[in-house]
Design a protein around this motif. Structure first.
Motif, PDB file in Angstrom:
ATOM      1  N   SER B  95       0.822  -1.203   0.000  1.00 50.84           N
ATOM      2  CA  SER B  95       0.000   0.000   0.000  1.00 50.84           C
ATOM      3  C   SER B  95       0.865   1.267   0.000  1.00 50.84           C
ATOM      4  N   ASN B  96       2.122   1.096   0.150  1.00 51.22           N
ATOM      5  CA  ASN B  96       2.984   2.266   0.257  1.00 51.22           C
ATOM      6  C   ASN B  96       4.056   2.222  -0.827  1.00 51.22           C
ATOM      7  N   ASN B  98       5.898   4.382  -2.054  1.00 51.75           N
ATOM      8  CA  ASN B  98       7.156   5.096  -1.860  1.00 51.75           C
ATOM      9  C   ASN B  98       8.157   4.256  -1.096  1.00 51.75           C
ATOM     10  N   HIS B 100       9.068   3.284   1.955  1.00 49.32           N
ATOM     11  CA  HIS B 100       9.854   3.390   3.178  1.00 49.32           C
ATOM     12  C   HIS B 100       9.788   1.987   3.753  1.00 49.32           C
ATOM     13  N   ASP B 101      10.737   1.610   4.555  1.00 49.98           N
ATOM     14  CA  ASP B 101      10.662   0.233   4.985  1.00 49.98           C
ATOM     15  C   ASP B 101       9.362   0.022   5.744  1.00 49.98           C
ATOM     16  N   VAL B 105       6.786   2.239   8.464  1.00 55.67           N
ATOM     17  CA  VAL B 105       5.435   2.725   8.151  1.00 55.67           C
ATOM     18  C   VAL B 105       4.446   2.176   9.171  1.00 55.67           C
TER      19      VAL B 105
END
Lengths: 382, 165
Positions: B95-96, B98, B100-101, B105
Motif C-alpha cells: 500500500s505504500n 514510496n 519506506h521500509d 510505516v
C-alpha cells in the motif's frame, strides 16, 4: 527514527490515493451495518449491550444450549419396542448431568419436565429455562438478578428437542441395533448392566432391574459426551421451570435471535478462542469442550474481564453466532476438517480449517492468519 | 433519539463524511481487513454518538472517531506481542509505493493511534489529509497557533515513541 523520516512517511501516506476497491469495501461495511441496524432489536450489534455482563452470559449460554446439536440423530428408527418400560421412559420428569470431554470437565445439570428444561452449570452461574414448545429461553443471572429472553426457534430448539427424545428412549431404540453386552457394574450404588452399540460409538448403562438408563456415553466425531446420574420421575418443584421472570430479577429488554450466523462470526470466534484459551497456538483438535471452557472463562471474567474492550464487543457480537456456525456444520451435512495442529495465529501460509459450503463446488479454507480462500477440491490442504 | 430518526441522521452523517472517514481510515490502516474492521468500529461509534454528530462541530469529532477506530482495529490484531503479521506486513508494503521500509510505516501508523486525541487529529489533518492550518484550526475550534502547537507536539510525540521502540 528522526523527524525527517517521520515527516517523509507521513507525507507519503497523505499522498496515497484510496483505491477504488477500498471505497467499495467501505460502502459494503456501511450497508452491512445498516442492515444489522435495521434488525437491531433482535440482533447482536450494540457495543454498550455487547460489553454488558448479561451479553457475555448470553454468549456463553448459547454454547450451553447448542451442545446437543446433532446428538439426536444417533438412532433414526421409530420406537416399537418395550411396551412395558415405555411409560417409564415417557415419565413426566427427567434429571441428568451432562459432560463434554473428560469426566472432570464442566457439568451441565438438566431438569426436564415435559417440554421444559431447567439447565444449570458447574462452571457458570447462569440458569437457563427452555420452553421447547414455544421455542423460548429465559436466561437468569443470579448474581446481578438480570433476566433476558432468547428466541430459540430453528435448529437450536429442534436439536434440543430431538436430544431429549433420544435420552428418553435410549434403551428402546436399541432394538434392531447390533448390541454387545458389557456385563454388570455398580454405578452410584446401583447395579447396572451395560450395552455397547456398534457403529454408533454408544455405551449405555441401565439399571439392571428397571432397564432405565442411568449412564450414556457417546462419541460424536472427535468429541466424547457423557450423560450420567440419569433419573426418571423424580419429584420436581415445577416453579423451577417457570418461564416468568422471578421476583427480584430485572428483565433486560434486549431480545436475541440465534438464527443468524456466518463464516465471519466463526473466524472472529476462532481468533478469540485460540488467543485466550491456547496462547495464540491453534490446538491439536477443535472441539465443543474448548468452546465450553472458554464460555466458562468468559462468565468467570464477566465482571472483571481480562480482555480488551474491543474483544468484549467482539465476544458479544460474534462468539455465540460463531459457535453456532461451527456446531451446525455436522448436523447440516457440511463437510469440514480442522487441521490447525502446530499452527500459530498469524501464519498466513498454513491452513487451519476447511469446509465445503452447501451447494459449492469449492472449499473455503481458513489460514493461520484467519484469511480465507476458495480452493478447488484437488488443492485442498492435507 | 428514536430509532427511525437515528437512522435518518446516521445516513446524513455518513453521506457527508464518508469520503473523509474512508480516506482517514485507509491511510491509518493501509490494509483492507484492518480498514474494514476500523470502519465497523467507526460506524458503531458514530451510531452511539449520533447526537454529537448532529452539530456543526461534527467534523472534528469524525476525526476523533476515525483515530479511535483505527487504534482499536490495530490493537485487536494478533501480531504476537504487538509484532506485525506477515500478511499485514505485505499489505502495508504494497500500500505504500514510496516504499519506506514497511516496519517504519507500520510503526508510524501504530504510534499515531497512541497520540493524545487533539494532537493526533491535528497531525492526521495536516499530513494525511493535507489540510492547511487555518482549516484545521476551524475544525478543531481553536487558533492557528494552537493548531501548530498540536502538530508540533504530535511530531515530538511520534519521535519520542518511535525512538523508544
Amino acid at each position: 527514527m528522526n523527524d525527517k523520516k517521520i515527516k517523509a512517511i507521513l507525507e507519503s501516506l497523505g499522498s496515497e490515493q484510496v483505491p477504488e476497491d477500498v471505497h467499495k469495501l467501505g460502502e459494503q461495511v456501511f450497508q452491512d451495518f445498516i442492515n444489522k441496524t435495521s434488525e437491531s432489536r433482535t440482533h447482536f450489534l450494540w457495543s454498550k449491550i455487547m460489553k454488558s455482563r448479561m451479553t457475555q452470559l448470553v454468549a456463553a449460554a448459547v454454547i450451553a444450549i447448542a451442545v446437543f446439536f446433532g446428538l439426536g440423530r444417533f438412532f433414526g428408527g421409530t420406537v416399537t419396542f418395550a411396551q412395558v418400560i415405555e411409560p417409564i421412559l415417557n415419565a413426566n420428569t427427567l434429571v441428568f448431568d451432562f459432560l463434554v470431554g473428560q469426566e472432570d470437565g464442566p457439568v451441565i445439570h438438566d431438569i426436564v419436565v415435559g417440554n421444559r428444561i431447567r439447565r444449570t452449570f458447574s462452571n457458570m452461574e447462569t440458569i437457563l429455562i427452555l420452553d421447547l414448545d414455544d421455542a423460548k429461553m429465559l436466561t437468569l443471572d443470579p448474581l446481578n438478578k438480570d433476566a433476558t429472553y432468547m428466541d430459540i426457534k430453528g435448529p437450536i430448539g429442534e436439536q434440543t428437542k430431538n436430544f431429549m427424545e433420544f435420552v428418553r428412549n435410549a434403551v428402546t431404540r436399541l432394538e434392531g441395533q447390533e448390541v454387545e453386552e458389557l456385563g454388570q457394574k455398580k454405578i452410584n450404588g446401583r447395579n447396572a448392566v451395560g450395552f455397547q452399540v456398534h457403529g454408533h460409538g454408544i455405551k449405555i448403562w441401565a439399571d439392571s432391574e428397571t432397564a432405565v438408563p442411568i449412564r450414556i456415553e457417546l462419541r460424536f466425531g472427535p468429541t466424547r459426551y457423557i450423560l450420567k446420574n440419569i433419573e426418571f420421575d423424580v419429584p420436581v418443584d415445577e416453579s423451577l421451570l417457570s418461564m416468568d421472570v422471578p421476583a427480584g430479577y430485572i428483565l433486560c429488554e434486549q431480545e436475541i435471535d440465534l438464527s443468524q450466523f456466518s463464516e465471519q462470526d466463526f473466524i472472529i470466534t476462532l481468533r478469540i478462542l485460540v488467543k485466550h484459551s491456547f496462547g495464540g497456538n491453534f490446538p491439536e483438535s477443535l472441539g465443543l469442550e474448548d468452546f465450553m471452557n472458554l464460555a466458562g472463562q468468559i462468565q468467570a471474567e464477566a465482571d472483571e474481564p481480562k480482555i480488551s474492550e474491543e474483544e468484549q464487543v467482539q465476544i458479544g457480537m460474534h462468539f455465540a453466532p460463531g459457535f453456532m456456525f461451527f456446531q451446525q456444520m455436522g448436523p447440516s451435512g457440511i463437510q469440514w476438517r480442522y487441521i490447525g495442529k502446530g499452527v500459530k495465529l498469524g501464519e498466513a501460509d498454513k491452513a487451519v480449517f476447511w469446509y465445503q459450503p452447501k451447494g459449492s463446488q469449492t472449499y473455503r479454507v481458513i489460514y493461520g492468519d484467519l484469511s480465507v480462500k476458495d480452493v478447488l477440491p484437488q488443492d485442498l490442504p492435507e | 433519539m428514536a430509532h427511525p430518526q437515528r437512522l435518518e441522521v446516521f445516513d446524513q452523517v455518513k453521506a457527508k463524511y464518508n469520503g473523509l472517514l474512508t480516506g482517514a481510515l485507509w491511510r491509518l490502516t493501509g490494509d483492507r481487513e484492518l480498514f474494514a474492521e476500523a470502519m465497523q468500529y467507526a460506524l458503531l461509534s458514530i451510531w452511539q454518538n449520533i447526537d454529537k454528530l448532529n452539530k456543526s462541530t461534527a467534523g472534528g469529532y469524525i476525526y476523533r472517531i476515525a483515530l479511535s477506530a483505527s487504534s482499536k482495529a490495530w490493537r485487536s490484531r494478533i501480531g504476537k506481542d504487538g509484532q506485525i503479521s506477515r500478511r499485514i506486513a505485505r499489505a502495508v508494503s504494497s500500500s505504500n509505493e514510496n516504499s519506506h521500509d514497511l516496519e517504519a510505516v507500520y510503526r508510524v501508523r501504530k504510534a499515531i493511534a497512541g497520540l493524545p486525541h487533539r494532537q493526533a487529529r491535528a497531525l492526521v489533518m495536516r499530513y494525511l489529509e493535507q489540510k492547511d492550518y487555518g482549516t484545521i484550526a476551524e475544525i478543531l475550534d481553536c487558533s492557528v497557533s494552537t493548531t501548530r502547537s498540536h502538530v508540533s507536539k504530535a511530531l515530538s510525540g511520534l519521535k519520542r515513541e518511535l525512538s523508544n521502540e
